[in-house]
Design a protein around this motif. Sequence first.
Motif, short mmCIF file in Angstrom:
data_model
loop_
_atom_site.label_atom_id
_atom_site.label_comp_id
_atom_site.label_asym_id
_atom_site.label_seq_id
_atom_site.Cartn_x
_atom_site.Cartn_y
_atom_site.Cartn_z
N UNK A 145 0.84 -1.20 0.00
CA UNK A 145 0.00 0.00 0.00
C UNK A 145 0.87 1.25 0.00
N UNK A 146 0.48 2.22 -0.78
CA UNK A 146 1.15 3.51 -0.79
C UNK A 146 0.17 4.58 -0.32
N UNK A 147 0.55 5.31 0.71
CA UNK A 147 -0.29 6.37 1.25
C UNK A 147 0.57 7.58 1.60
N UNK A 148 0.23 8.71 1.05
CA UNK A 148 0.89 9.97 1.41
C UNK A 148 2.41 9.90 1.30
N UNK A 149 2.89 9.22 0.27
CA UNK A 149 4.33 9.15 0.05
C UNK A 149 5.05 8.05 0.80
N UNK A 150 4.29 7.19 1.49
CA UNK A 150 4.88 6.07 2.24
C UNK A 150 4.36 4.75 1.69
N UNK A 151 5.26 3.81 1.48
CA UNK A 151 4.89 2.48 1.01
C UNK A 151 5.04 1.50 2.17
N UNK A 152 4.05 0.65 2.33
CA UNK A 152 4.06 -0.26 3.48
C UNK A 152 3.51 -1.62 3.08
N UNK A 153 3.94 -2.64 3.81
CA UNK A 153 3.42 -3.99 3.61
C UNK A 153 3.04 -4.55 4.99
N UNK A 154 1.80 -4.94 5.21
CA UNK A 154 0.72 -4.94 4.23
C UNK A 154 0.03 -3.59 4.05
N UNK A 155 0.20 -2.66 5.01
CA UNK A 155 -0.46 -1.37 4.89
C UNK A 155 0.17 -0.36 5.82
N UNK A 156 -0.11 0.92 5.57
CA UNK A 156 0.48 1.98 6.36
C UNK A 156 -0.02 1.95 7.80
N UNK A 157 -1.29 1.63 8.01
CA UNK A 157 -1.82 1.57 9.38
C UNK A 157 -1.09 0.51 10.19
N UNK A 158 -0.86 -0.66 9.59
CA UNK A 158 -0.14 -1.72 10.29
C UNK A 158 1.31 -1.32 10.53
N UNK A 159 1.93 -0.63 9.57
CA UNK A 159 3.31 -0.17 9.74
C UNK A 159 3.41 0.81 10.91
N UNK A 160 2.40 1.66 11.06
CA UNK A 160 2.39 2.60 12.18
C UNK A 160 2.30 1.85 13.51
N UNK A 161 1.47 0.82 13.57
CA UNK A 161 1.36 0.02 14.79
C UNK A 161 2.68 -0.68 15.10
N UNK A 162 3.35 -1.21 14.07
CA UNK A 162 4.62 -1.88 14.27
C UNK A 162 5.68 -0.90 14.78
N UNK A 163 5.62 0.32 14.28
CA UNK A 163 6.56 1.34 14.74
C UNK A 163 6.32 1.66 16.21
N UNK A 164 5.06 1.79 16.60
CA UNK A 164 4.74 2.06 18.00
C UNK A 164 5.23 0.93 18.90
N UNK A 165 5.06 -0.33 18.43
CA UNK A 165 5.53 -1.48 19.19
C UNK A 165 7.05 -1.45 19.32
#
Length: 472
Positions: free
Chosen positions: A116-136
Amino acid sequence: MDEIDNLFSQLDERESLVLRERIVARVPQRRGAIGAKLGVGSGRVGQIEADVKAKLNAACGFGTAVGNLLASLRVEIQPVASLDRLLDVHPSIAAEVPGYGVPLWLVLDRLDDYFEVTDGWAAAPGVAEAKKRTQTLLEDFESPNGVVALDDVAEVVSMSRGELEKWLAWCGVVVVAESALTRARRISDLAVGALEAVGSPKSVVELVDLLKSDRSERSIERALEADDRVALDGAVWRLHAWGSADSVGEEPVSSGEAEEASEFNIGGDGIVRRKRTRNTAKTPELTRRLYRSGSTWRYRLTVTADHLRGSGFAVPAGVAVAAGCVRGETIELESHLGVQAVRWTGAQPTFGTIRRFLRELSAVEGEDVLLELWQDGTFRVVRPAIVHSDIDPLRQALAEVGNREPLRTAERHVVRILAEAVCLDGEDRPRKILRAYEDRGEDVVLDFLEAAWRRGEASEIDEVEGKDASHD
């Protein structure tokens, strides 16, 4: 490009229209508008859309040029990367797909549910999950005051330092003096974190500037006055854990004033720094939303769409340790639905899919579940107890930490269970238990405990602490 062109050419007229105007369009048309052109309802358009994506995904498996490119992108992301970096590494994805007027990366984004690409950021599987992983990940590196040195994080992620800082800003994480602040529940938490990050006493005016806060100076000052982690020396605030006011900036922090003081050193530049302890993983005792009951650990997890569709997910290091997994290993836990894999072969430990457990519970997105880790190496996923909001706050706190029968728990056992959940076995002093939950950043539990002990049951605190004083 040849594969993409060949696949697109095999679609019929209706499928091509849905692909062009909805699936890969920069601004997707509404299903109703497309349905009007095709003479069908929006539901039928949705079915055609799903069929097209399924058909294209099935043809882009591993071994195809598109499938191999997607696999390479997922490895590069791990779990997020700026689109600019991906374009530098894979310049081919910037090329325009003939006849569609969009770049290849956008087509891959729209066709692949695990990219998924959102607002200039690419993430797998998605930016929301990437944000959660970063918080963890940040929680694994945070100090008791919620301070994370960016140097520590940069060592284990695939991002450059600049990219990391931009990503944290996108996630809304406050960064002060090259440190991320993870505790944002109260303004006092942010102020204390800022003091630890800068390593020197600061005035309220300086703290407002550091935090770029819209809170008034007076509101921050009142919050600090009520916080026992800090002390006011003249016009500046300092951490109690630094030692005496005279020692800050002049000599190493003495361990005699406070137990926490030994955690800090004063450098030659006069800056007080917490000693780095990143050699070992964060322990289960300090891990947020992980609670102990006897020999069983329970990790409270909020179900996401990615969990429901079968994705693996990152967990805090303390959860992996509680499961018996150490860095560099993969283990398997037994369950009535088969083995559950826990891997710690990268920067963060991960759990394999729990979709089968969620289906068994008929769990839905946004619901909380408990991952139970038993001493004998078995694994379960269960629902937490649900109590009505008018139940007394201590029993609401019991339910939050995974107690399965909070309403049936005898009064004399409530405090013991709350203490045991954060590994304070035998502790019955409310202030000690409160501090343990504060140190872990347990905002939800803290709200319940404060409602019970700091307001509604203040007399009970005085009675208990009076007994403690007589014992001392």
